[in-house]
Design an enzyme around this catalytic site. Structure first.
Site, PDB file in Angstrom:
ATOM      1  N   ASP A 184       3.892   2.906 -10.951  1.00 37.37           N
ATOM      2  CA  ASP A 184       2.611   3.608 -10.796  1.00 37.37           C
ATOM      3  C   ASP A 184       2.671   4.556  -9.603  1.00 37.37           C
ATOM      4  O   ASP A 184       3.445   4.334  -8.686  1.00 37.37           O
ATOM      5  CB  ASP A 184       1.506   2.601 -10.469  1.00 37.37           C
ATOM      6  N   LYS A 239      -1.377   6.810 -13.490  1.00 36.94           N
ATOM      7  CA  LYS A 239      -2.675   7.256 -14.012  1.00 36.94           C
ATOM      8  C   LYS A 239      -3.293   8.130 -12.930  1.00 36.94           C
ATOM      9  O   LYS A 239      -3.636   7.638 -11.860  1.00 36.94           O
ATOM     10  CB  LYS A 239      -3.597   6.058 -14.258  1.00 36.94           C
ATOM     11  N   PRO A 282       0.780  -1.239   0.000  1.00 39.25           N
ATOM     12  CA  PRO A 282       0.000   0.000   0.000  1.00 39.25           C
ATOM     13  C   PRO A 282       0.817   1.297   0.000  1.00 39.25           C
ATOM     14  O   PRO A 282       0.239   2.371  -0.099  1.00 39.25           O
ATOM     15  CB  PRO A 282      -0.819  -0.120   1.283  1.00 39.25           C
TER      16      PRO A 282
HETATM   17  C1  LIG Z   1      -6.465   1.048  -9.080  1.00 43.60           C
HETATM   18  S1  LIG Z   1      -6.752   0.536  -7.462  1.00 43.60           S
HETATM   19  C2  LIG Z   1      -5.351  -0.447  -7.168  1.00 43.60           C
HETATM   20  C3  LIG Z   1      -5.469  -1.343  -5.974  1.00 43.60           C
HETATM   21  C4  LIG Z   1      -4.181  -2.109  -5.691  1.00 43.60           C
HETATM   22  N1  LIG Z   1      -3.850  -2.976  -6.767  1.00 43.60           N
HETATM   23  C5  LIG Z   1      -4.226  -2.890  -4.395  1.00 43.60           C
HETATM   24  O1  LIG Z   1      -4.218  -4.105  -4.387  1.00 43.60           O
HETATM   25  O2  LIG Z   1      -4.221  -2.236  -3.340  1.00 43.60           O
HETATM   26  C6  LIG Z   1      -6.421   2.027  -6.580  1.00 43.60           C
HETATM   27  C7  LIG Z   1      -7.241   2.122  -5.313  1.00 43.60           C
HETATM   28  O3  LIG Z   1      -6.637   1.348  -4.295  1.00 43.60           O
HETATM   29  C8  LIG Z   1      -6.866   1.974  -3.046  1.00 43.60           C
HETATM   30  N2  LIG Z   1      -5.555   2.269  -2.468  1.00 43.60           N
HETATM   31  C9  LIG Z   1      -4.349   1.957  -2.971  1.00 43.60           C
HETATM   32  N3  LIG Z   1      -3.356   2.303  -2.133  1.00 43.60           N
HETATM   33  C10 LIG Z   1      -3.964   2.852  -1.059  1.00 43.60           C
HETATM   34  C11 LIG Z   1      -3.490   3.377   0.162  1.00 43.60           C
HETATM   35  N4  LIG Z   1      -2.198   3.433   0.454  1.00 43.60           N
HETATM   36  N5  LIG Z   1      -4.402   3.843   1.055  1.00 43.60           N
HETATM   37  C12 LIG Z   1      -5.723   3.787   0.790  1.00 43.60           C
HETATM   38  N6  LIG Z   1      -6.223   3.303  -0.355  1.00 43.60           N
HETATM   39  C13 LIG Z   1      -5.360   2.821  -1.261  1.00 43.60           C
HETATM   40  C14 LIG Z   1      -7.684   3.220  -3.299  1.00 43.60           C
HETATM   41  O4  LIG Z   1      -9.043   2.873  -3.168  1.00 43.60           O
HETATM   42  C15 LIG Z   1      -7.322   3.517  -4.731  1.00 43.60           C
HETATM   43  O5  LIG Z   1      -8.326   4.280  -5.364  1.00 43.60           O
END
Ligand SMILES: C[S@@+](CC[C@H](N)C(=O)[O-])C[C@H]1O[C@@H](n2cnc3c(N)ncnc32)[C@H](O)[C@@H]1O
Length: 412
Positions: free
Chosen positions: A205, A227, A182
């Site tokens: 990314d 993106k 994350p």
């Molecule tokens: C395109 S998705 C990718 C998810 C990613 N592949 C995963 O497994 O965490 C992007 C979304 O993941 C969530 N996200 C990713 N990193 C985050 C973080 N550090 N804190 C909170 N939400 C996060 C948010 O909802 C964001 O809009």
């Protein structure tokens, strides 16, 4: 004549809330900014243009971006400066101002006159390893890797432990999809870390753990394909083409993403594109934000007696949106914890649909923003309140929203 090695004073800078000015907005600046944010510095970037990941950090308020050329005076109030442009004259000017103001300054193109040098760094648990290799970045990185291995062995209280096994490197030209977790670099898996150590190219990314870019070997190509929601983006076909192109040149390409590559990460599309082009791939699973962001905020997605399961949903298309294929009525009745990703804007519509379909309006809800980053924050509420009054004040992406009784465990 051989230059005499200079004796340095290695320091650990405590940069929390201290202003650091980074002049330049390219890939080198991105590498430095990731590390600075991890140290919680107050980062100002001065550059007419920046790579997409830096623009995203500016839009999220993580860095202050002045979209213009450097001007004398920009280092006012800075504790540290970094001259990261491709123009030696600009870098020299930044260094001159830094000298006048007595601010330490790094210079990426020519470190000879700079007042500070960037070490090769590595972290292992509580230890930070930082190595200066007499301005020879390759030597510094090699020594750093050896030192990190030794530190890990020492931390395991096992000085004889074998060094990390290298990843298979018998296949020239391949793509390794690495789920980066994350955002906290320490939540990158060991296998992901090893993959990065072998990389010639890293395709990254915006939500990947950007701080790890700073630890890459010198000379590794970093391709930023972030993106930004409703903003700049690199089309998926272009990303696929970069992966295939670099791998076909015989390079080891790490595709570094946030969370896990197969959870709303379009990872399989990249695997299929590579397969079609005859490029070998390997997938290194990552810690998904769907589970980790709630967990870091104290919320278990399941808990005996409260929830027998969890459902992870993309909220990018609101209920009623023709692009949505989600059966929100069924979710409302399902009784599992709901974990919504990409659902900041659509949250009131989602809450409304769930309440309308019979989910209790008092159901607790918690939004975890920037999970795993130094800026992590949590907002709590109920389904009914969000449906009626809109999202909790201050809600901003990226956020994971947890809906269900377990959300009551939210800390802070
Ligand atoms: C395109 S998705 C990718 C998810 C990613 N592949 C995963 O497994 O965490 C992007 C979304 O993941 C969530 N996200 C990713 N990193 C985050 C973080 N550090 N804190 C909170 N939400 C996060 C948010 O909802 C964001 O809009």
């Amino acid at each position: 004549m051989a230059e005499h090695a200079e004796t340095l004073l290695p320091l650990g800078l405590r940069l929390r809330d201290r202003r650091v000015v980074v002049v330049g907005g390219g890939r080198v600046a991105l590498r430095r900014v990731g590390a600075l944010l991890q140290a919680r510095a107050a980062v100002t970037v001065v550059s007419p243009e920046v790579v997409a990941a830096l623009e995203d950090l500016a839009l999220r308020g993580q860095v202050e971006w002045h979209p213009r050329f450097y001007a004398d005076g920009d280092l006012e109030g800075a504790w540290l400066a970094m001259a990261c442009t491709a123009d030696p004259e600009v870098n020299a000017a930044v260094l001159r101002e830094a000298e006048v103001r007595r601010v330490f300054c790094l210079r990426v193109d020519d470190a000879r006159d700079a007042s500070a040098w960037m070490p090769a760094t590595g972290r292992s648990g509580p230890a930070t390893v930082s190595v200066h290799g007499d301005r020879n970045p390759r030597r510094a990185a090699a020594l750093r890797d050896a030192a990190v291995t030794a530190v890990e062995a020492a931390l395991r209280d096992d000085p004889g432990a074998p060094a990390r096994p290298p990843l298979r490197d018998d296949t020239p030209g391949r793509v390794i999809l690495v789920g980066g977790g994350p955002g906290d670099p320490e939540l990158l898996t060991l296998k992901g870390f090893q993959a990065l150590a072998t990389a010639d190219v890293v395709v990254v990314d915006r939500l990947a753990p950007l701080a790890v870019l700073d630890g890459l070997r010198e000379g590794v190509e970093v391709v930023d394909v972030s993106k930004i929601p409703r903003g700049r983006f690199t089309p998926q076909e272009e990303i696929n083409a970069v992966l295939v192109d670099r791998a076909r040149r015989g390079l080891t390409v790490v595709r570094l993403k946030g969370g896990d590559s197969f959870v709303f990460g379009r990872g399989m599309e990249e695997v299929l594109a590579c397969a079609e082009a005859g490029v070998a791939t390997e997938v290194v699973p990552g810690v998904t934000s769907a589970i980790a962001a709630p967990e870091l905020a104290g919320i278990p997605v399941t808990h005996r007696g409260l929830s027998q399961g969890f459902t992870v949903i993309s909220g990018h298309a609101a209920p009623g949106d023709p692009r949505s294929t989600v059966d929100w009525d069924a979710l409302a009745r399902g009784g599992t914890t709901l974990v919504v990703l990409m659902g900041v804007e659509t949250l009131p519509a989602i809450a409304g649909a769930l309440v309308a379909a019979g989910r209790d309006a008092d159901t607790p809800l918690a939004c975890v923003m920037d999970g795993g980053l130094p800026t992590q924050a949590v907002l709590s509420g109920t389904l009914g309140a969000v449906a009626k009054d809109g999202p909790p004040d201050g809600l901003r992406p990226p956020a994971v929203t947890v809906i269900g009784p377990v959300a009551r465990f939210a800390a802070g």
